[in-house]
Design a protein around this motif. Sequence first.
Motif, short mmCIF file in Angstrom:
data_model
loop_
_atom_site.label_atom_id
_atom_site.label_comp_id
_atom_site.label_asym_id
_atom_site.label_seq_id
_atom_site.Cartn_x
_atom_site.Cartn_y
_atom_site.Cartn_z
N ARG A 154 50.23 20.55 42.43
CA ARG A 154 49.73 19.44 41.61
C ARG A 154 50.14 18.15 41.74
NH1 ARG A 154 50.70 22.43 36.16
NH2 ARG A 154 52.82 22.54 37.22
N LYS A 155 49.30 16.80 41.35
CA LYS A 155 49.95 15.58 41.61
C LYS A 155 51.33 15.34 40.80
CE LYS A 155 47.92 12.76 39.08
NZ LYS A 155 47.03 11.69 38.50
N GLU A 156 51.62 16.19 39.83
CA GLU A 156 52.85 15.98 38.85
C GLU A 156 53.94 16.36 39.79
OE1 GLU A 156 50.26 17.55 37.77
OE2 GLU A 156 49.47 16.22 36.10
N GLU A 157 53.86 17.54 40.59
CA GLU A 157 54.74 17.94 41.68
C GLU A 157 55.18 17.27 42.45
OE1 GLU A 157 53.23 21.65 42.76
OE2 GLU A 157 54.17 22.85 41.02
N TYR A 158 54.09 16.31 43.26
CA TYR A 158 54.38 15.16 44.17
C TYR A 158 55.22 14.31 43.47
CZ TYR A 158 50.86 17.40 47.52
OH TYR A 158 50.40 18.38 48.44
N ILE A 159 54.73 13.74 42.47
CA ILE A 159 55.79 12.77 41.80
C ILE A 159 57.10 13.21 41.39
CG2 ILE A 159 55.86 11.33 39.89
CD1 ILE A 159 52.77 11.34 39.48
N ARG A 160 57.27 14.54 41.03
CA ARG A 160 58.62 14.85 40.84
C ARG A 160 59.44 15.16 42.29
NH1 ARG A 160 60.63 20.08 41.34
NH2 ARG A 160 58.58 20.92 41.80
N ILE A 161 58.79 15.44 43.14
CA ILE A 161 59.47 15.49 44.41
C ILE A 161 59.93 13.83 44.97
CG2 ILE A 161 59.47 15.97 46.96
CD1 ILE A 161 57.56 18.31 46.04
N LEU A 162 58.92 13.07 44.76
CA LEU A 162 59.25 11.69 45.05
C LEU A 162 60.35 11.07 44.32
CD1 LEU A 162 58.28 9.17 46.86
CD2 LEU A 162 56.72 8.73 44.99
N PHE A 163 60.46 11.23 43.14
CA PHE A 163 61.48 10.51 42.25
C PHE A 163 62.65 11.45 42.42
CE2 PHE A 163 57.63 8.39 40.92
CZ PHE A 163 58.33 7.29 40.50
N ARG A 164 62.76 12.54 43.01
CA ARG A 164 64.26 13.21 42.72
C ARG A 164 65.02 12.69 43.84
NH1 ARG A 164 64.15 19.81 42.71
NH2 ARG A 164 66.20 19.07 42.95
N ASN A 165 64.38 12.01 44.99
CA ASN A 165 65.41 11.28 46.11
C ASN A 165 65.62 9.85 45.48
OD1 ASN A 165 66.40 9.80 48.18
ND2 ASN A 165 64.79 11.12 49.61
N LYS A 166 66.84 9.61 45.10
CA LYS A 166 67.24 8.54 44.52
C LYS A 166 67.09 7.09 45.65
CE LYS A 166 70.91 10.50 41.80
NZ LYS A 166 72.32 10.37 41.25
N LEU A 167 67.28 7.56 46.79
CA LEU A 167 66.83 6.35 47.67
C LEU A 167 65.38 6.09 47.65
CD1 LEU A 167 69.18 7.32 50.75
CD2 LEU A 167 69.52 5.57 48.98
N SER A 168 64.67 7.03 47.71
CA SER A 168 63.25 6.67 47.59
C SER A 168 62.74 5.80 46.41
CB SER A 168 62.27 7.91 47.77
OG SER A 168 62.54 8.70 46.42
N VAL A 169 63.50 6.11 45.24
CA VAL A 169 63.22 5.45 43.89
C VAL A 169 63.64 3.91 44.01
CG1 VAL A 169 63.78 5.04 41.66
CG2 VAL A 169 63.09 7.38 42.52
N ILE A 170 64.90 3.73 44.89
CA ILE A 170 65.22 2.36 44.97
C ILE A 170 64.26 1.60 45.94
CG2 ILE A 170 67.17 0.95 46.20
CD1 ILE A 170 69.21 3.33 45.18
#
Length: 284
Positions: A2-18
């Motif tokens: 689901r889209k929510e899981e993709y977003i969760r994975i993306l935001f679990r990586n702190k460097l990607s959030v930065i």
Amino acid sequence: MRKEEYIRILFRNKLSVIGLAIILLLILVAIFAPFLAPYPEQAKGEPNLKERLQPPSWKYPFGTDHMGRDIFSRVIYGARTSLLIGLSVVSIALVVGLFLGLIAGYFGGKFDLLIMRITDVFLAFPPLLLALLIASTLGRGLMNAILALAISWWPWYTRLARGMAISIKNRPYVEAAKAMGIADWKIMIRHVLPNSVSPLIVQATMDIGSAILEAAALSFLGLGVQPPTPDWGLMISEGKNYFLNYWWYPVFPGLAIFVTVIAFNLLGDAIREVIDPRLRRRFL
């Protein structure tokens, strides 16, 4: 997934959030540059010789250049130029490379042979060297720099798209579509293209930063953006002769390039982790 899981994975990586935060900030800066720049007229090239080569201060946070223009304002406006170049180069190269790569991989035979031989000719040259050659032939200017970089980059996307098309065209659902008499172009659009685009998106995201860096190199050598247009590479080129005594002149545009390239690389790595099932397992 689901889209929510993709977003969760993306935001679990702190460097990607930065990286994502920096890119969003850069986009906002580019959009609202006229409102954020303290001296918008100086950013567009208006001289202010009474204040030339002033060090960083409250009035001029990044100092001034050899014509007295506020470097902070020009760095802000330079974000527009850099994003325009990066997005334009990657978009043109991606569209051309995807189109040619799908044709070569799906149909094979003479189409594949012809396209791949042309691709090999371009790949025989380092991308920046080829871009320099093309830019020097076309002439100086923003649009010619974009075109030169796009011409030097499309072969990489062609090879990647070709490999994906070859892998997908022999899968059962594609064979079933052929057996049902569905036209080849419909199969390419409905089946081959959607399943080929993921790795290309990852590569394109990472290449935006590289395109900005190579465009800055062209401007530094005098083959890219021309004065008085605000451009980070051009600002470094103009400031290189003043570096020993006026360090702020080339340093701040250089930092802008560095941070932007790093941000796009971080975002590209994060998208790859989201798309690639092997890397995605670490976050599930």
